[in-house]
Enzyme design. Structure first.
Site, short mmCIF file in Angstrom:
data_model
loop_
_atom_site.label_atom_id
_atom_site.label_comp_id
_atom_site.label_asym_id
_atom_site.label_seq_id
_atom_site.Cartn_x
_atom_site.Cartn_y
_atom_site.Cartn_z
N ALA A 120 0.85 -1.19 0.00
CA ALA A 120 0.00 0.00 0.00
C ALA A 120 0.88 1.24 0.00
O ALA A 120 2.06 1.19 0.38
CB ALA A 120 -0.88 -0.02 1.25
N GLY A 173 0.75 -5.17 0.72
CA GLY A 173 -0.34 -5.33 -0.25
C GLY A 173 0.13 -6.00 -1.54
O GLY A 173 -0.67 -6.63 -2.24
N GLU A 228 -0.07 -9.55 -0.83
CA GLU A 228 -1.48 -9.90 -0.76
C GLU A 228 -2.12 -9.99 -2.14
O GLU A 228 -2.96 -10.83 -2.40
CB GLU A 228 -2.22 -8.87 0.12
CG GLU A 228 -1.77 -8.96 1.57
CD GLU A 228 -2.31 -7.83 2.42
OE1 GLU A 228 -1.95 -6.66 2.15
OE2 GLU A 228 -3.08 -8.09 3.34
N GLU A 244 3.99 -5.08 7.35
CA GLU A 244 3.11 -4.08 7.96
C GLU A 244 3.41 -3.86 9.43
O GLU A 244 3.29 -2.75 9.95
CB GLU A 244 1.63 -4.49 7.79
CG GLU A 244 1.10 -4.36 6.38
CD GLU A 244 1.29 -5.61 5.54
OE1 GLU A 244 2.14 -6.46 5.89
OE2 GLU A 244 0.61 -5.73 4.52
N1 CAA Z 1 4.51 3.39 -0.44
C1 CAA Z 1 4.90 4.59 -0.89
N2 CAA Z 1 6.11 4.82 -1.43
C2 CAA Z 1 6.96 3.78 -1.50
C3 CAA Z 1 6.63 2.50 -1.05
C4 CAA Z 1 5.33 2.31 -0.48
N3 CAA Z 1 4.88 1.12 -0.08
N4 CAA Z 1 7.68 1.68 -1.26
C5 CAA Z 1 8.63 2.43 -1.81
N5 CAA Z 1 8.21 3.69 -1.95
C6 CAA Z 1 8.94 4.84 -2.50
C7 CAA Z 1 9.99 5.30 -1.51
O1 CAA Z 1 9.44 6.14 -0.52
C8 CAA Z 1 10.95 6.03 -2.45
O2 CAA Z 1 10.41 7.28 -2.76
P1 CAA Z 1 11.36 8.60 -2.81
O3 CAA Z 1 12.19 8.37 -4.05
O4 CAA Z 1 10.39 9.72 -2.94
O5 CAA Z 1 12.16 8.60 -1.55
C9 CAA Z 1 10.89 5.17 -3.72
O6 CAA Z 1 9.66 4.43 -3.65
C10 CAA Z 1 12.00 4.18 -3.78
O7 CAA Z 1 12.01 3.42 -2.60
P2 CAA Z 1 13.36 2.93 -1.88
O8 CAA Z 1 14.40 3.98 -2.00
O9 CAA Z 1 13.00 2.45 -0.52
O10 CAA Z 1 13.73 1.70 -2.86
P3 CAA Z 1 14.62 0.43 -2.57
O11 CAA Z 1 14.77 -0.23 -3.87
O12 CAA Z 1 15.82 0.78 -1.76
O13 CAA Z 1 13.71 -0.51 -1.59
C11 CAA Z 1 11.68 -1.63 -0.95
C12 CAA Z 1 12.56 -1.11 -2.12
C13 CAA Z 1 12.39 -2.76 -0.20
C14 CAA Z 1 10.42 -2.15 -1.59
C15 CAA Z 1 11.39 -0.48 0.05
O14 CAA Z 1 10.98 0.67 -0.68
C16 CAA Z 1 10.34 -0.78 1.07
O15 CAA Z 1 10.62 -1.42 2.06
N6 CAA Z 1 9.08 -0.28 0.84
C17 CAA Z 1 8.01 -0.41 1.80
C18 CAA Z 1 7.48 -1.84 1.90
C19 CAA Z 1 6.35 -1.91 2.89
O16 CAA Z 1 6.52 -1.62 4.08
N7 CAA Z 1 5.16 -2.33 2.42
C20 CAA Z 1 3.96 -2.44 3.25
C21 CAA Z 1 3.08 -1.24 3.03
S1 CAA Z 1 1.66 -1.27 4.09
C22 CAA Z 1 0.55 -2.30 3.34
O17 CAA Z 1 0.81 -2.85 2.28
C23 CAA Z 1 -0.79 -2.45 4.02
C24 CAA Z 1 -1.69 -3.49 3.42
O18 CAA Z 1 -1.69 -4.63 3.88
C25 CAA Z 1 -2.60 -3.23 2.33
#
Ligand code: CAA
Length: 257
Positions: free
Chosen positions: A65, A108, A111, A131
């Site tokens: 998400a 997500g 999921e 999450e």
């Molecule tokens: N939401 C919004 N923006 C996101 C994102 C997310 N889930 N994942 C990555 N981005 C954005 C980052 O903020 C970054 O933006 P900026 O350039 O503006 O800083 C850009 O994408 C690149 O991200 P990274 O620099 O972190 O990229 P990376 O290649 O080093 O790492 C990753 C990739 C491991 C996927 C890492 O981005 C990450 O851990 N993302 C979050 C994963 C997460 O926690 N997901 C769960 C979300 S909650 C959910 O999903 C609820 C549900 O059940 C429905």
């Protein structure tokens, strides 16, 4: 016009929906979810589309998400968010869904892959429900589908620790159907989808419904449901064609009737 957040491609009878939000690692914004469900629902009513592949890019399927959009969302806004209906509408899709996962499938994103009927993963894929690290729990079916697919103990560990798993573990847990070389993940997913697309479409939909019933019902009720779906399959012209083709030693021509 802004770039589409979901790219629609066709390979014969297979529809390919490609998540296209690279700058946010395909984070599932409300806009992206709206495009994806509109496409999937349109294909679901198109008799020429017999299987749907949902794919991301080489390095990320979807990072979950959209955390940036979520941070300031109020409780009331969360209760009315379109993501709530997204999951139910996706689950109502009768056409088989194949997730083609390369790179990260987190939150997500994991999921979304779990909601699909089969998962083909690249050797680079990483799955996880992080999450808990954000102070929430999965909200797109993750706790339920993960527990059903890999078992309660293992789902509990992943949901409570946020640990990510690679494809070796995902395959051993039964989370993915097959693992492909890093440059072949999409081709392998398409290959699987094309096999399904060649099967008689009515029987395919009935088969999907019957297998999904196993997750919803107790065994005796599931067996009853299977019997009724089996009887429906027996009422199709395609099954006469399939059986005739076998007896006449020729390839069947399925018409979806
Ligand atoms: N939401 C919004 N923006 C996101 C994102 C997310 N889930 N994942 C990555 N981005 C954005 C980052 O903020 C970054 O933006 P900026 O350039 O503006 O800083 C850009 O994408 C690149 O991200 P990274 O620099 O972190 O990229 P990376 O290649 O080093 O790492 C990753 C990739 C491991 C996927 C890492 O981005 C990450 O851990 N993302 C979050 C994963 C997460 O926690 N997901 C769960 C979300 S909650 C959910 O999903 C609820 C549900 O059940 C429905």
């Amino acid at each position: 016009m802004a770039d589409a957040l979901v790219l629609a491609e066709r390979d014969g009878a297979v529809g390919i929906a490609r998540l296209n939000r690279p700058e946010a690692r395909n984070a599932l914004s409300a806009e992206l979810l709206a495009e994806l469900i509109a496409l999937v629902e349109a294909w679901d009513t198109d008799p020429d589309v017999r299987c749907i592949v949902i794919a991301g890019g080489d390095d990320y399927f979807a990072a979950g998400a959209d955390i940036k959009a979520m941070r300031d969302r109020s409780f009331q806004e969360a209760l009315a968010h379109p993501a709530l209906s997204f999951w139910a509408r996706m689950a109502a899709c009768r056409t088989p869904l194949v997730a083609a996962v390369s790179g990260y499938a987190l939150g997500g994103g994991c999921e979304l892959a779990l909601l699909c009927d089969m998962i083909v993963a690249s050797e680079t894929a990483e799955f996880g429900q992080p999450e808990i690290l954000l102070g929430i729990i999965p909200g797109g079916g993750g706790t339920q589908r993960l527990a059903r697919v890999i078992g309660k103990q293992r789902a509990m560990e992943l949901v409570l620790t946020g640990r990510r798993i690679g494809t070796v573990e995902a395959l051993a847990m039964g989370l993915v159907n097959q693992v492909a070389d890093r440059d072949e993940w999409l081709a392998k997913a398409l290959e699987l989808a094309q096999v399904v697309a060649r099967r008689p479409p009515l029987a395919v939909r009935l088969g999907k419904q019957a297998v999904l019933a196993a997750e919803e019902t107790a065994l005796s009720a599931g067996l009853d449901q299977e019997r009724r779906l089996y009887e429906l399959a027996m009422a199709t012209e395609d099954r006469v064609e399939g059986m005739s083709a076998f007896i006449e030693k020729r390839r069947p021509e399925f018409e979806g009737r």
